[in-house]
Design an enzyme around this catalytic site. Structure first.
Site, PDB file in Angstrom:
ATOM      1  N   ASP A   1       0.835  -1.212   0.000  1.00 53.76           N
ATOM      2  CA  ASP A   1       0.000   0.000   0.000  1.00 53.76           C
ATOM      3  C   ASP A   1       0.866   1.256   0.000  1.00 53.76           C
ATOM      4  O   ASP A   1       0.677   2.160  -0.818  1.00 53.76           O
ATOM      5  CB  ASP A   1      -0.827   0.055   1.304  1.00 53.76           C
ATOM      6  CG  ASP A   1      -2.243  -0.460   1.132  1.00 53.76           C
ATOM      7  OD1 ASP A   1      -2.805  -0.277   0.048  1.00 53.76           O
ATOM      8  OD2 ASP A   1      -2.767  -1.030   2.100  1.00 53.76           O
TER       9      ASP A   1
ATOM     10  N   GLU B   1      -5.862   7.048   0.153  1.00 46.67           N
ATOM     11  CA  GLU B   1      -6.269   6.298   1.332  1.00 46.67           C
ATOM     12  C   GLU B   1      -5.238   6.368   2.461  1.00 46.67           C
ATOM     13  O   GLU B   1      -5.596   6.437   3.627  1.00 46.67           O
ATOM     14  CB  GLU B   1      -6.541   4.833   0.948  1.00 46.67           C
ATOM     15  CG  GLU B   1      -7.066   4.050   2.141  1.00 46.67           C
ATOM     16  CD  GLU B   1      -7.737   2.737   1.780  1.00 46.67           C
ATOM     17  OE1 GLU B   1      -7.505   2.227   0.659  1.00 46.67           O
ATOM     18  OE2 GLU B   1      -8.477   2.224   2.625  1.00 46.67           O
TER      19      GLU B   1
ATOM     20  N   ASP C   1      -6.546   4.759  -4.615  1.00 43.69           N
ATOM     21  CA  ASP C   1      -6.530   3.620  -3.702  1.00 43.69           C
ATOM     22  C   ASP C   1      -5.329   2.779  -4.146  1.00 43.69           C
ATOM     23  O   ASP C   1      -5.363   2.151  -5.203  1.00 43.69           O
ATOM     24  CB  ASP C   1      -7.820   2.805  -3.797  1.00 43.69           C
ATOM     25  CG  ASP C   1      -7.919   1.819  -2.639  1.00 43.69           C
ATOM     26  OD1 ASP C   1      -6.878   1.564  -1.999  1.00 43.69           O
ATOM     27  OD2 ASP C   1      -9.010   1.310  -2.377  1.00 43.69           O
TER      28      ASP C   1
ATOM     29  N   ILE D   1      -4.013   0.029  -3.056  1.00 38.75           N
ATOM     30  CA  ILE D   1      -4.457  -1.360  -3.284  1.00 38.75           C
ATOM     31  C   ILE D   1      -5.924  -1.428  -2.897  1.00 38.75           C
ATOM     32  O   ILE D   1      -6.278  -1.399  -1.716  1.00 38.75           O
ATOM     33  CB  ILE D   1      -3.706  -2.396  -2.431  1.00 38.75           C
ATOM     34  CG1 ILE D   1      -2.214  -2.331  -2.683  1.00 38.75           C
ATOM     35  CG2 ILE D   1      -4.217  -3.809  -2.761  1.00 38.75           C
ATOM     36  CD1 ILE D   1      -1.451  -3.409  -1.941  1.00 38.75           C
ATOM     37  N   ASP D   2      -6.771  -1.517  -3.896  1.00 37.75           N
ATOM     38  CA  ASP D   2      -8.186  -1.724  -3.637  1.00 37.75           C
ATOM     39  C   ASP D   2      -8.404  -3.237  -3.634  1.00 37.75           C
ATOM     40  O   ASP D   2      -7.953  -3.933  -4.542  1.00 37.75           O
ATOM     41  CB  ASP D   2      -8.998  -1.056  -4.756  1.00 37.75           C
ATOM     42  CG  ASP D   2     -10.480  -1.211  -4.532  1.00 37.75           C
ATOM     43  OD1 ASP D   2     -10.918  -1.181  -3.363  1.00 37.75           O
ATOM     44  OD2 ASP D   2     -11.213  -1.352  -5.532  1.00 37.75           O
TER      45      ASP D   2
ATOM     46  N   THR E   1      -7.752  -5.318  -0.604  1.00 39.43           N
ATOM     47  CA  THR E   1      -6.572  -5.871   0.092  1.00 39.43           C
ATOM     48  C   THR E   1      -6.784  -7.343   0.458  1.00 39.43           C
ATOM     49  O   THR E   1      -5.835  -8.119   0.465  1.00 39.43           O
ATOM     50  CB  THR E   1      -6.255  -5.075   1.362  1.00 39.43           C
ATOM     51  OG1 THR E   1      -7.445  -4.909   2.104  1.00 39.43           O
ATOM     52  CG2 THR E   1      -5.718  -3.711   1.026  1.00 39.43           C
TER      53      THR E   1
ATOM     54  N   HIS F   1     -19.047  -6.248   3.183  1.00 40.87           N
ATOM     55  CA  HIS F   1     -19.023  -5.062   2.314  1.00 40.87           C
ATOM     56  C   HIS F   1     -20.327  -4.894   1.535  1.00 40.87           C
ATOM     57  O   HIS F   1     -20.423  -4.024   0.675  1.00 40.87           O
ATOM     58  CB  HIS F   1     -17.863  -5.134   1.309  1.00 40.87           C
ATOM     59  CG  HIS F   1     -16.524  -5.044   1.965  1.00 40.87           C
ATOM     60  ND1 HIS F   1     -15.351  -5.124   1.260  1.00 40.87           N
ATOM     61  CD2 HIS F   1     -16.168  -4.884   3.264  1.00 40.87           C
ATOM     62  CE1 HIS F   1     -14.316  -5.022   2.092  1.00 40.87           C
ATOM     63  NE2 HIS F   1     -14.795  -4.880   3.304  1.00 40.87           N
TER      64      HIS F   1
ATOM     65  N   SER G   1     -12.561  -5.965  -5.165  1.00 39.13           N
ATOM     66  CA  SER G   1     -11.995  -4.740  -5.753  1.00 39.13           C
ATOM     67  C   SER G   1     -12.754  -4.201  -6.961  1.00 39.13           C
ATOM     68  O   SER G   1     -13.745  -4.783  -7.404  1.00 39.13           O
ATOM     69  CB  SER G   1     -10.520  -4.953  -6.139  1.00 39.13           C
ATOM     70  OG  SER G   1     -10.404  -5.523  -7.423  1.00 39.13           O
TER      71      SER G   1
ATOM     72  N   LYS H   1     -14.205  -5.624 -10.550  1.00 41.13           N
ATOM     73  CA  LYS H   1     -15.609  -5.870 -10.954  1.00 41.13           C
ATOM     74  C   LYS H   1     -16.059  -4.848 -12.003  1.00 41.13           C
ATOM     75  O   LYS H   1     -16.822  -5.165 -12.904  1.00 41.13           O
ATOM     76  CB  LYS H   1     -16.543  -5.771  -9.734  1.00 41.13           C
ATOM     77  CG  LYS H   1     -16.388  -6.927  -8.751  1.00 41.13           C
ATOM     78  CD  LYS H   1     -17.421  -6.877  -7.650  1.00 41.13           C
ATOM     79  CE  LYS H   1     -17.115  -5.928  -6.517  1.00 41.13           C
ATOM     80  NZ  LYS H   1     -15.869  -6.134  -5.774  1.00 41.13           N
TER      81      LYS H   1
ATOM     82  N   ARG I   1     -23.595  -2.806  -4.745  1.00 39.81           N
ATOM     83  CA  ARG I   1     -22.967  -2.617  -3.430  1.00 39.81           C
ATOM     84  C   ARG I   1     -24.080  -2.203  -2.481  1.00 39.81           C
ATOM     85  O   ARG I   1     -24.395  -1.016  -2.361  1.00 39.81           O
ATOM     86  CB  ARG I   1     -21.892  -1.525  -3.458  1.00 39.81           C
ATOM     87  CG  ARG I   1     -20.625  -1.899  -4.184  1.00 39.81           C
ATOM     88  CD  ARG I   1     -19.564  -0.826  -4.044  1.00 39.81           C
ATOM     89  NE  ARG I   1     -18.839  -0.922  -2.794  1.00 39.81           N
ATOM     90  CZ  ARG I   1     -17.863  -1.796  -2.563  1.00 39.81           C
ATOM     91  NH1 ARG I   1     -17.498  -2.650  -3.510  1.00 39.81           N
ATOM     92  NH2 ARG I   1     -17.253  -1.824  -1.403  1.00 39.81           N
TER      93      ARG I   1
ATOM     94  N   ASP J   1     -12.572   4.367  -3.897  1.00 41.36           N
ATOM     95  CA  ASP J   1     -13.099   3.025  -4.203  1.00 41.36           C
ATOM     96  C   ASP J   1     -14.046   3.033  -5.399  1.00 41.36           C
ATOM     97  O   ASP J   1     -14.460   1.955  -5.855  1.00 41.36           O
ATOM     98  CB  ASP J   1     -13.862   2.460  -2.996  1.00 41.36           C
ATOM     99  CG  ASP J   1     -12.928   1.924  -1.917  1.00 41.36           C
ATOM    100  OD1 ASP J   1     -11.808   1.511  -2.264  1.00 41.36           O
ATOM    101  OD2 ASP J   1     -13.329   1.919  -0.738  1.00 41.36           O
TER     102      ASP J   1
HETATM  103  P1  AMP Z   1     -14.784  -4.985  -2.468  1.00 39.70           P
HETATM  104  O1  AMP Z   1     -13.540  -5.743  -2.723  1.00 39.70           O
HETATM  105  O2  AMP Z   1     -15.581  -4.693  -3.680  1.00 39.70           O
HETATM  106  O3  AMP Z   1     -15.594  -5.568  -1.371  1.00 39.70           O
HETATM  107  O4  AMP Z   1     -14.348  -3.522  -2.029  1.00 39.70           O
HETATM  108  C1  AMP Z   1     -13.270  -3.291  -1.192  1.00 39.70           C
HETATM  109  C2  AMP Z   1     -13.498  -1.952  -0.535  1.00 39.70           C
HETATM  110  O5  AMP Z   1     -14.641  -1.997   0.298  1.00 39.70           O
HETATM  111  C3  AMP Z   1     -12.375  -1.557   0.385  1.00 39.70           C
HETATM  112  O6  AMP Z   1     -11.456  -0.732  -0.283  1.00 39.70           O
HETATM  113  C4  AMP Z   1     -13.053  -0.794   1.505  1.00 39.70           C
HETATM  114  O7  AMP Z   1     -12.726   0.586   1.463  1.00 39.70           O
HETATM  115  C5  AMP Z   1     -14.527  -0.956   1.226  1.00 39.70           C
HETATM  116  N1  AMP Z   1     -15.325  -1.246   2.417  1.00 39.70           N
HETATM  117  C6  AMP Z   1     -14.901  -1.418   3.700  1.00 39.70           C
HETATM  118  N2  AMP Z   1     -15.945  -1.611   4.525  1.00 39.70           N
HETATM  119  C7  AMP Z   1     -17.069  -1.551   3.771  1.00 39.70           C
HETATM  120  C8  AMP Z   1     -18.472  -1.662   4.055  1.00 39.70           C
HETATM  121  N3  AMP Z   1     -18.937  -1.890   5.285  1.00 39.70           N
HETATM  122  N4  AMP Z   1     -19.333  -1.543   3.019  1.00 39.70           N
HETATM  123  C9  AMP Z   1     -18.887  -1.328   1.769  1.00 39.70           C
HETATM  124  N5  AMP Z   1     -17.569  -1.217   1.446  1.00 39.70           N
HETATM  125  C10 AMP Z   1     -16.666  -1.327   2.429  1.00 39.70           C
HETATM  126 MG    MG Z   2     -10.381   0.217  -1.589  1.00 39.75          MG
END
Ligand code: AMP
Ligand code: MG
Length: 343
Positions: free
Chosen positions: A58, A81, A134, A136-137, A139, A230, A254, A257, A271, A286
């Site tokens: 990161d 970030e 970001d 690393i989106d 992680t 998430h 990340s 998608k 989401r 993000d």
């Molecule tokens: P994904 O891999 O699509 O689930 O997205 C990853 C991103 O979700 C990370 O970079 C976080 O910033 C974000 N994230 C963290 N907590 C939450 C949450 N409660 N709801 C939605 N996104 C989140």
């Molecule tokens: Mg992210």
């Protein structure tokens, strides 16, 4: 593909945009460093709970992009970030040393202080013109060896102008010749969404991305987060039943998608708000790069209420709840299903 000797007019226009060229180069350099950290630090001996490779990668990716911004756009703000505060603590000296080693790539003149300066370069929460990053989106995907992305976007007057995703573990199905080189996806306002190889520069061509033409909800391919915290997996199930969706949802970490949706390999991306954090607000880094990529590929991105994303409200999308992205055609049906579910 009549490239690279005879690129189409639209591609010439895109690649003559200096901000696009900068974003491509920055995301490429950062993604390649992240990949190197992954190869060298994530060994079978490390447990999945050990977040140290994420931390090193990161910071290294953010430092690389901060350094390039300082060089090419020295007065632009960076809404990113990470910041270097934790790296200054004595306990974290070994981490800072590792970050410096990866960023310096053998150049011993690169100092830890310089690296911290690049990480914090023009740090801001908002500005009339800013880059959002970001490093690393995804992680969790990075640690699992699955999908993750370096995500960088340029926002001017609250509108995303350029977005780029470096996805080291993503390879377009239509591009077998690229092999394990990873995918780079880039879009600029009015100039389309495009993909190319992340690691091979010449003569690998660019390919235009277009969302799918699927207009029957039963045929929709839904994309969602791997991490159940998430999103709301149960509600995605109800949503799919309501629309008669036949295929099970595909989970992926990340903004990769968004690349898949832009390439027409998925039709809807949800989401939803998790039950643990119903008031969660998305971070701009993000969504910014992914959102312009979808729109330039012919798709649509809104929040769950159908509102446009407001990138003018600081580090978070304060004025938006969740995200719905689609190939455009399925957007109205998806929004009305979300309303019926009270999502
Ligand atoms: P994904 O891999 O699509 O689930 O997205 C990853 C991103 O979700 C990370 O970079 C976080 O910033 C974000 N994230 C963290 N907590 C939450 C949450 N409660 N709801 C939605 N996104 C989140
Ligand atoms: Mg992210």
């Amino acid at each position: 593909m009549a490239q690279p000797n005879n690129p189409p007019k639209e591609l010439k226009l895109l690649l003559s945009n200096p901000e696009v060229r900068f974003a491509i180069e920055a995301a490429r350099q950062a993604a390649l460093i992240v990949r190197r950290v992954q190869q060298e630090l994530i060994t079978p001996a490390l447990t999945k709970e050990d977040r140290s490779p994420v931390t090193v990668a990161d910071f290294a990716a953010q430092a690389v992009i901060g350094r390039l911004l300082a060089q090419f756009y020295p007065s632009d703000a960076l809404v990113a970030e990470e910041d270097s505060a934790a790296l200054g603590e004595p306990d974290n000296a070994p981490t800072l040393e590792l970050v410096t080693r990866f960023v310096g790539e053998g150049d011993r003149r690169v100092s830890p202080e310089q690296v911290c300066g690049w990480i914090d370069h023009n740090r801001a929460d908002s500005a009339e013109r800013f880059w959002t990053l970001d490093p690393i989106d995804g992680t969790k995907g990075f640690l699992r060896g699955e999908q993750y992305a370096v995500a960088l976007a340029l926002v001017v007057g609250g509108r995303v102008q350029v977005g780029v995703l470096g996805c080291p573990n993503l390879t377009a199905a239509s591009r077998p010749e690229i092999g394990g080189a990873g995918a780079l996806v880039v879009a600029a306002c009015g100039q389309g969404a495009w993909t190319t190889s992340l690691s091979r520069v010449e003569p690998v061509p660019f390919e235009r991305l277009n969302v799918s033409q699927v207009n029957q909800t039963s045929q929709a391919r839904i994309l969602r987060s791997v991490e159940s915290g998430h999103t709301n997996v149960d509600q995605i199930g109800e949503f799919a039943r309501l629309l008669g969706v036949e295929a099970p949802a595909v989970s992926m970490d990340s903004q990769a998608k968004y690349a898949v949706l832009a390439a027409g390999q998925g039709d809807l991306y949800l989401r939803l708000l998790s039950t643990e954090k119903p008031n969660y607000r998305e971070r701009i880094w993000d969504q910014a790069a992914g959102a312009i990529i979808i729109e330039e590929a012919g798709g649509r991105v809104t929040d769950l209420d159908g509102q446009a994303l407001d990138f003018n409200s600081g580090r978070m999308l304060k004025n938006n709840r969740g995200i719905l992205a689609s190939n455009s055609l399925l957007h109205p049906a998806a929004l009305s299903a979300l309303r019926r579910l009270g999502a």
